[in-house]
Design a protein around this motif. Structure first.
Motif, PDB file in Angstrom:
ATOM      1  N   ARG A 398      35.877  48.706  35.438  1.00  0.00           N
ATOM      2  CA  ARG A 398      36.524  47.784  34.732  1.00  0.00           C
ATOM      3  C   ARG A 398      37.377  47.168  34.661  1.00  0.00           C
ATOM      4  N   MET A 399      38.327  46.878  35.219  1.00  0.00           N
ATOM      5  CA  MET A 399      39.572  45.771  35.898  1.00  0.00           C
ATOM      6  C   MET A 399      38.971  45.404  36.076  1.00  0.00           C
ATOM      7  N   LEU A 400      38.949  45.610  37.356  1.00  0.00           N
ATOM      8  CA  LEU A 400      38.148  44.212  38.514  1.00  0.00           C
ATOM      9  C   LEU A 400      36.770  43.344  37.918  1.00  0.00           C
ATOM     10  N   LEU A 401      36.601  44.393  37.517  1.00  0.00           N
ATOM     11  CA  LEU A 401      35.182  43.064  36.774  1.00  0.00           C
ATOM     12  C   LEU A 401      35.147  42.657  35.823  1.00  0.00           C
ATOM     13  N   MET A 402      36.650  42.886  34.945  1.00  0.00           N
ATOM     14  CA  MET A 402      36.817  41.923  34.053  1.00  0.00           C
ATOM     15  C   MET A 402      37.228  40.285  34.481  1.00  0.00           C
ATOM     16  N   SER A 403      36.698  39.632  33.381  1.00  0.00           N
ATOM     17  CA  SER A 403      36.580  37.704  33.419  1.00  0.00           C
ATOM     18  C   SER A 403      38.300  37.505  33.453  1.00  0.00           C
ATOM     19  N   ALA A 404      38.670  36.434  33.443  1.00  0.00           N
ATOM     20  CA  ALA A 404      39.673  36.008  33.554  1.00  0.00           C
ATOM     21  C   ALA A 404      39.722  35.796  31.800  1.00  0.00           C
TER      22      ALA A 404
END
Length: 517
Positions: A398-404
């Motif tokens: 979830r944290m890695l794939l979170m968008s800017a």
């Protein structure tokens, strides 16, 4: 009451009733006549005198173990002697002052050394902070399994002894396409077991460009030496060709030496660019079958999802476990607590006959998993049956794939909440303030090297404190340490790695700290 240090001060009003500041200074009120060094030493009470005071006896009655109290008393007296020798104690150290100084020492002794912290660094898989955060279902599974007995090595259906490997093997095979699988206590152990069981006493051929070192000085050559295999390097640092492996196999056999393994290490924590090339795993697997030599790959950070596709190209493609096994590799090793997002574990997937050899090796028992890790691993793997669910519920993914954009929104919400705390604390909002700034985050844990994740952070400025002083206060003065970082002389709290649960903790700790400042 037990020995909870947070309850001690409530049960010991006599000890803390005299100026608490004196407890930290470790000195007494100056007398009219300066004492000589010998008089200072003679003023220190002996252990029995302190143990017989009503205050110390009350500690014992409150449930603190006598051995702990005795050790605490001795530490306080030793500190007093050291203070006199150093010149920091210049007045007589009487019994009353000794008793005052005991409580914080005992509280420190009883406090757990392993503590929860808030990771606001922006490093998702932070090795120093425990690597991956477990999914909620994994945490619940651990709690369920530790409350009583379990079927760790018991086959309930057969009514006889079973194998602890069974709890995750079928699930791993289902998810990866492997014929068989097993899990050990970390990936270093997985690599060691693989080398020892498959190539101990024979040779292992490996490219020079893959003799990696990861954190804690874990080096592939050292692990090979410990496993009992003889490492045979081929190629050069930047270029290795398939013919290098074939030539090595032929030369070893011509010398009457057995070749046990062709080994490939995925360089997940660094990259060689420019004039460079490596042999693909698929080519190596073909050569292994042709030469009747087993082929093993250490993926390091195992991943089950296509990160590039899931991130819309923000993240690079990282070889998945499924892809490596599909090439025909005999065994693939990887971590359970990096990109997979589970507990610390080393996982081995591959051909049935190969995994069977690994399970029978004596090292397998030395590196096996305990019931808590197995429970957490099984629950984490279960989420991967639905990849959409895994990307939502595995915190690392979830944290890695979170968008800017998502990070910016979270940073703005965090900044607003901190600003409200500053106002409630009565501090000058012109001199004490927060701002939202752009900041790169990273995967960490030796995964996805040099990949900067566009993110946002909250910069906290407090009047009269440098960025280093703010960082020190957040790290050492809070009950639950807040670990941020300093960049461009600003203290930053990354929004990417602060979960909703951690945000509440962070805000509570900050409000407590500002109320005391």
């Amino acid at each position: 009451m037990g020995s909870n240090p947070n309850e001690l001060s409530e049960t010991m009003p006599a000890i803390v009733s005299e100026g608490s500041e004196g407890m930290r200074s470790n000195t007494t009120q100056p007398s009219s006549k300066p004492a000589t060094t010998q008089e200072l030493y003679r003023s220190i009470p002996n252990v029995d005198e302190v143990m017989n005071t009503p205050e110390v006896e009350e500690l014992l009655l409150a449930g603190v173990a006598r051995a702990v109290v005795l050790d605490g008393v001795r530490r306080v007296l030793d500190n007093a002697r050291a203070g006199i020798a150093a010149g920091s104690i210049v007045d007589r150290y009487h019994l009353e002052r000794c008793v005052i100084d005991i409580l914080p020492v005992i509280e420190s002794m009883l406090a757990p050394h392993l503590l929860p912290v808030v990771n606001a660094t922006g490093i998702v898989v932070h090795t120093n902070l425990g690597r991956s955060v477990l999914p909620a279902v994994a945490r619940e599974a651990v709690v369920d399994i530790i409350e009583g007995y379990s079927n760790l090595e018991y086959d309930v259906d057969a009514g006889m002894r079973g194998s602890r490997h069974d709890h995750v093997e079928s699930l791993l095979c289902e998810l990866t396409g492997a014929e068989a699988a097993m899990a050990v206590n970390n990936n270093a152990a997985a690599v060691l077991l693989c080398l020892a069981a498959l190539a101990g006493g024979s040779s292992t051929v490996v490219s020079r460009g893959q003799l990696v070192e990861i954190g804690g000085s874990f080096r592939i050559p050292d692990v090979m030496a410990a496993s009992g295999t003889t490492m045979v390097e081929v190629g050069t640092t930047n270029k290795t060709h398939l013919k290098d492996y074939r030539t090595a196999i032929e030369s070893l056999r011509a010398d009457g030496r057995e070749v046990g393994l062709l080994f490939k290490a995925h360089t997940s924590n660094y990259k060689v660019t420019g004039f460079s090339s490596e042999v693909d795993l698929e080519e190596l697997a073909v050569l292994g079958r042709e030469q009747d030599v087993l082929v093993a790959e250490d993926l390091g950070s195992g991943v089950f999802v296509d990160l590039a596709a899931r991130s819309g190209g923000t993240l690079p493609h990282e070889p998945t476990v499924q892809e490596s096994l599909a090439t025909g590799a005999d065994v693939v090793t990887f971590s359970g607590d990096k990109l997979l997002g589970g507990p610390q574990a080393g996982i081995l997937c591959g051909k049935a006959e190969v995994i069977a050899r690994l399970k029978k090796h004596p090292l397998a028992r030395a590196v096996r998993l305990d019931k808590m890790t197995l429970a957490a691993l099984e629950a984490t793997l279960g989420l991967y049956r639905d990849l959409d669910q895994a990307c939502r519920e595995v915190p690392t993914l979830r944290m890695l794939l979170m968008s800017a954009e998502e990070c910016k929104l979270l940073a703005e919400e965090l900044a607003t909440a901190i600003g409200q705390i500053i106002e409630r604390s009565g501090l000058d909002t012109e001199a004490n303030y927060v701002s939202v700034v752009k900041d790169d985050a990273y995967a960490g844990g030796g995964s996805l090297p040099d990949v900067a994740l566009a993110s946002f952070a909250v910069a906290l400025v407090l009047e009269g404190k440098s960025a280093a002083e703010v960082e020190h206060m957040m790290r050492t003065k809070a009950d639950i340490p807040i670990i941020g970082r300093i960049k461009d002389d600003r203290f930053l709290l990354s929004a990417r790695t602060v979960s909703l649960e951690d945000r509440a903790t962070l805000l509570g700790e900050l409000e407590y700290l500002l109320a005391r400042s």
